[in-house]
Design a protein around this motif. Sequence first.
Motif, PDB file in Angstrom:
ATOM      1  N   ASP A 107       0.826  -1.208   0.000  1.00 13.22           N
ATOM      2  CA  ASP A 107       0.000   0.000   0.000  1.00 13.22           C
ATOM      3  C   ASP A 107       0.862   1.259   0.000  1.00 13.22           C
ATOM      4  O   ASP A 107       0.556   2.232  -0.705  1.00 13.22           O
ATOM      5  CB  ASP A 107      -0.931   0.005   1.212  1.00 13.22           C
ATOM      6  CG  ASP A 107      -2.004  -1.071   1.140  1.00 13.22           C
ATOM      7  OD1 ASP A 107      -2.296  -1.553   0.019  1.00 13.22           O
ATOM      8  OD2 ASP A 107      -2.539  -1.450   2.202  1.00 13.22           O
ATOM      9  N   SER A 108       1.927   1.251   0.794  1.00 13.56           N
ATOM     10  CA  SER A 108       2.814   2.414   0.856  1.00 13.56           C
ATOM     11  C   SER A 108       3.505   2.633  -0.482  1.00 13.56           C
ATOM     12  O   SER A 108       3.631   3.769  -0.950  1.00 13.56           O
ATOM     13  CB  SER A 108       3.846   2.211   1.969  1.00 13.56           C
ATOM     14  OG  SER A 108       4.677   3.334   2.100  1.00 13.56           O
ATOM     15  N   CYS A 109       3.941   1.544  -1.099  1.00 12.69           N
ATOM     16  CA  CYS A 109       4.603   1.637  -2.405  1.00 12.69           C
ATOM     17  C   CYS A 109       3.651   2.214  -3.449  1.00 12.69           C
ATOM     18  O   CYS A 109       4.008   3.115  -4.210  1.00 12.69           O
ATOM     19  CB  CYS A 109       5.101   0.256  -2.822  1.00 12.69           C
ATOM     20  SG  CYS A 109       6.026   0.217  -4.370  1.00 12.69           S
ATOM     21  N   ALA A 110       2.416   1.713  -3.473  1.00  8.68           N
ATOM     22  CA  ALA A 110       1.430   2.177  -4.456  1.00  8.68           C
ATOM     23  C   ALA A 110       1.060   3.639  -4.245  1.00  8.68           C
ATOM     24  O   ALA A 110       0.713   4.349  -5.197  1.00  8.68           O
ATOM     25  CB  ALA A 110       0.174   1.305  -4.382  1.00  8.68           C
ATOM     26  N   ALA A 111       1.142   4.096  -3.006  1.00 12.97           N
ATOM     27  CA  ALA A 111       0.742   5.472  -2.697  1.00 12.97           C
ATOM     28  C   ALA A 111       1.840   6.486  -2.971  1.00 12.97           C
ATOM     29  O   ALA A 111       1.576   7.702  -2.962  1.00 12.97           O
ATOM     30  CB  ALA A 111       0.324   5.563  -1.229  1.00 12.97           C
ATOM     31  N   MET A 112       3.066   6.042  -3.231  1.00 11.06           N
ATOM     32  CA  MET A 112       4.181   6.980  -3.292  1.00 11.06           C
ATOM     33  C   MET A 112       3.994   8.054  -4.363  1.00 11.06           C
ATOM     34  O   MET A 112       4.063   9.258  -4.054  1.00 11.06           O
ATOM     35  CB  MET A 112       5.506   6.254  -3.541  1.00 11.06           C
ATOM     36  CG  MET A 112       6.707   7.191  -3.464  1.00 11.06           C
ATOM     37  SD  MET A 112       8.296   6.414  -3.850  1.00 11.06           S
ATOM     38  CE  MET A 112       8.236   6.420  -5.657  1.00 11.06           C
ATOM     39  N   VAL A 113       3.791   7.684  -5.595  1.00  9.25           N
ATOM     40  CA  VAL A 113       3.693   8.688  -6.662  1.00  9.25           C
ATOM     41  C   VAL A 113       2.495   9.610  -6.451  1.00  9.25           C
ATOM     42  O   VAL A 113       2.636  10.842  -6.557  1.00  9.25           O
ATOM     43  CB  VAL A 113       3.674   8.019  -8.051  1.00  9.25           C
ATOM     44  CG1 VAL A 113       3.287   9.019  -9.137  1.00  9.25           C
ATOM     45  CG2 VAL A 113       5.054   7.426  -8.362  1.00  9.25           C
ATOM     46  N   PRO A 114       1.286   9.090  -6.128  1.00 13.35           N
ATOM     47  CA  PRO A 114       0.185  10.023  -5.840  1.00 13.35           C
ATOM     48  C   PRO A 114       0.482  10.972  -4.686  1.00 13.35           C
ATOM     49  O   PRO A 114       0.134  12.158  -4.749  1.00 13.35           O
ATOM     50  CB  PRO A 114      -0.979   9.082  -5.499  1.00 13.35           C
ATOM     51  CG  PRO A 114      -0.670   7.813  -6.210  1.00 13.35           C
ATOM     52  CD  PRO A 114       0.828   7.693  -6.167  1.00 13.35           C
ATOM     53  N   GLU A 115       1.139  10.474  -3.638  1.00 11.74           N
ATOM     54  CA  GLU A 115       1.475  11.344  -2.508  1.00 11.74           C
ATOM     55  C   GLU A 115       2.497  12.396  -2.907  1.00 11.74           C
ATOM     56  O   GLU A 115       2.415  13.555  -2.462  1.00 11.74           O
ATOM     57  CB  GLU A 115       1.983  10.504  -1.341  1.00 11.74           C
ATOM     58  CG  GLU A 115       0.895   9.687  -0.656  1.00 11.74           C
ATOM     59  CD  GLU A 115       1.407   8.796   0.458  1.00 11.74           C
ATOM     60  OE1 GLU A 115       0.573   8.102   1.069  1.00 11.74           O
ATOM     61  OE2 GLU A 115       2.624   8.792   0.722  1.00 11.74           O
ATOM     62  N   VAL A 116       3.451  12.011  -3.738  1.00  9.90           N
ATOM     63  CA  VAL A 116       4.436  12.974  -4.223  1.00  9.90           C
ATOM     64  C   VAL A 116       3.748  14.064  -5.031  1.00  9.90           C
ATOM     65  O   VAL A 116       4.026  15.264  -4.870  1.00  9.90           O
ATOM     66  CB  VAL A 116       5.526  12.277  -5.056  1.00  9.90           C
ATOM     67  CG1 VAL A 116       6.387  13.310  -5.795  1.00  9.90           C
ATOM     68  CG2 VAL A 116       6.410  11.401  -4.175  1.00  9.90           C
ATOM     69  N   LEU A 117       2.837  13.667  -5.911  1.00 14.32           N
ATOM     70  CA  LEU A 117       2.155  14.643  -6.771  1.00 14.32           C
ATOM     71  C   LEU A 117       1.168  15.521  -5.995  1.00 14.32           C
ATOM     72  O   LEU A 117       0.679  16.515  -6.533  1.00 14.32           O
ATOM     73  CB  LEU A 117       1.453  13.924  -7.922  1.00 14.32           C
ATOM     74  CG  LEU A 117       2.400  13.376  -8.992  1.00 14.32           C
ATOM     75  CD1 LEU A 117       1.648  12.520  -9.993  1.00 14.32           C
ATOM     76  CD2 LEU A 117       3.150  14.508  -9.699  1.00 14.32           C
ATOM     77  N   ALA A 118       0.890  15.162  -4.763  1.00 13.52           N
ATOM     78  CA  ALA A 118       0.123  16.049  -3.894  1.00 13.52           C
ATOM     79  C   ALA A 118       1.015  17.109  -3.263  1.00 13.52           C
ATOM     80  O   ALA A 118       0.529  18.135  -2.768  1.00 13.52           O
ATOM     81  CB  ALA A 118      -0.575  15.236  -2.799  1.00 13.52           C
ATOM     82  N   LYS A 119       2.339  16.877  -3.299  1.00 14.24           N
ATOM     83  CA  LYS A 119       3.308  17.813  -2.718  1.00 14.24           C
ATOM     84  C   LYS A 119       3.962  18.702  -3.771  1.00 14.24           C
ATOM     85  O   LYS A 119       4.371  19.828  -3.471  1.00 14.24           O
ATOM     86  CB  LYS A 119       4.396  17.040  -1.967  1.00 14.24           C
ATOM     87  CG  LYS A 119       3.881  16.211  -0.793  1.00 14.24           C
ATOM     88  CD  LYS A 119       4.980  15.361  -0.171  1.00 14.24           C
ATOM     89  CE  LYS A 119       4.450  14.556   1.005  1.00 14.24           C
ATOM     90  NZ  LYS A 119       5.471  13.686   1.618  1.00 14.24           N
ATOM     91  N   VAL A 120       4.115  18.180  -4.994  1.00 15.15           N
ATOM     92  CA  VAL A 120       4.711  18.938  -6.097  1.00 15.15           C
ATOM     93  C   VAL A 120       3.792  18.794  -7.303  1.00 15.15           C
ATOM     94  O   VAL A 120       3.017  17.841  -7.394  1.00 15.15           O
ATOM     95  CB  VAL A 120       6.132  18.424  -6.436  1.00 15.15           C
ATOM     96  CG1 VAL A 120       7.077  18.649  -5.280  1.00 15.15           C
ATOM     97  CG2 VAL A 120       6.101  16.940  -6.816  1.00 15.15           C
ATOM     98  N   ASP A 121       3.882  19.726  -8.251  1.00  8.39           N
ATOM     99  CA  ASP A 121       2.905  19.691  -9.341  1.00  8.39           C
ATOM    100  C   ASP A 121       3.315  18.803 -10.507  1.00  8.39           C
ATOM    101  O   ASP A 121       2.508  18.560 -11.418  1.00  8.39           O
ATOM    102  CB  ASP A 121       2.575  21.100  -9.823  1.00  8.39           C
ATOM    103  CG  ASP A 121       3.781  21.846 -10.378  1.00  8.39           C
ATOM    104  OD1 ASP A 121       4.863  21.234 -10.486  1.00  8.39           O
ATOM    105  OD2 ASP A 121       3.639  23.043 -10.687  1.00  8.39           O
ATOM    106  N   HIS A 122       4.551  18.327 -10.500  1.00 10.83           N
ATOM    107  CA  HIS A 122       4.971  17.411 -11.553  1.00 10.83           C
ATOM    108  C   HIS A 122       6.250  16.702 -11.124  1.00 10.83           C
ATOM    109  O   HIS A 122       6.887  17.081 -10.140  1.00 10.83           O
ATOM    110  CB  HIS A 122       5.185  18.141 -12.884  1.00 10.83           C
ATOM    111  CG  HIS A 122       6.375  19.061 -12.868  1.00 10.83           C
ATOM    112  ND1 HIS A 122       6.333  20.333 -12.341  1.00 10.83           N
ATOM    113  CD2 HIS A 122       7.663  18.872 -13.293  1.00 10.83           C
ATOM    114  CE1 HIS A 122       7.526  20.899 -12.450  1.00 10.83           C
ATOM    115  NE2 HIS A 122       8.360  20.033 -13.013  1.00 10.83           N
ATOM    116  N   ILE A 123       6.598  15.662 -11.872  1.00  8.40           N
ATOM    117  CA  ILE A 123       7.836  14.908 -11.637  1.00  8.40           C
ATOM    118  C   ILE A 123       8.635  14.892 -12.926  1.00  8.40           C
ATOM    119  O   ILE A 123       8.160  14.378 -13.950  1.00  8.40           O
ATOM    120  CB  ILE A 123       7.546  13.463 -11.183  1.00  8.40           C
ATOM    121  CG1 ILE A 123       6.772  13.461  -9.857  1.00  8.40           C
ATOM    122  CG2 ILE A 123       8.847  12.667 -11.051  1.00  8.40           C
ATOM    123  CD1 ILE A 123       6.256  12.078  -9.462  1.00  8.40           C
TER     124      ILE A 123
END
Length: 243
Positions: free
Chosen positions: A66-82
């Motif tokens: 669950d933590s692994c799957a949430a990483m990219v969505p959580e990151v994109l909640a902190k920054v607007d792009h990767i």
Amino acid sequence: MSESLDGKVAVITGAASGIGLATTERLLARGATVVMADRNEAALAELAAKLGERAIPQVTDLLDGDSCAAMVPEVLAKVDHIDILYCNAGTYIGGDLTETTPEAIDRMLNLNVNAVMKNVHAVVPHMSARKTGDIVVTCSIAGHFPTWWEPVYAASKWAMTCFVQTMRRQMIPHGVRVMQVSPGPVVSALLADWPEENLRKAKESGSLIEPEEVADAVEYMLTRKRTVTIRDMLVLPTNFDRV
């Protein structure tokens, strides 16, 4: 010519120590914002306070589904792009196959292989939609040579070599570069199970490299113009003679 990293947003896994931390510091120095992903929450908080506001902590346990799957969505909640995903987190098993356990094998393959594939799977739609991006994976010289003294680790890195080089081709039409860096032995937590005497001898003989040497390679790869891809860079201690 070297391209600027000013304003770029990078995500680095295993960022609280070793190669991940050295690369974090290097990209921050080049003007990037770095989301530091690691399971060590306390270390991340301390490092973020030390490194400044462009170092953003992201607590992720890549061995937790669950933590692994949430990483990219959580990151994109902190920054607007990767712009950059650097899949660096990994673990090590040395010795003969019979010297390890099924549980240790599962842990290694889940972290060194499965988590990388899942992280890339999660970020590819975002980068493809933007028609740009860089994905870098920490592989190893063990992913290029049948290192008989560490068959489980070598197998995980051979898998990554295959994954990176197939994904590189898949992502060309989408403007996304996929690359790997393949270090020799690095002074890091991965060598924690080395006998102390072996580690001492390796350091004295110049058979180990520092994490900063790998960060140098990653910086070089990321700063090439978009028409150039460094598909793999092997970084070896000069005196390393086992391969």
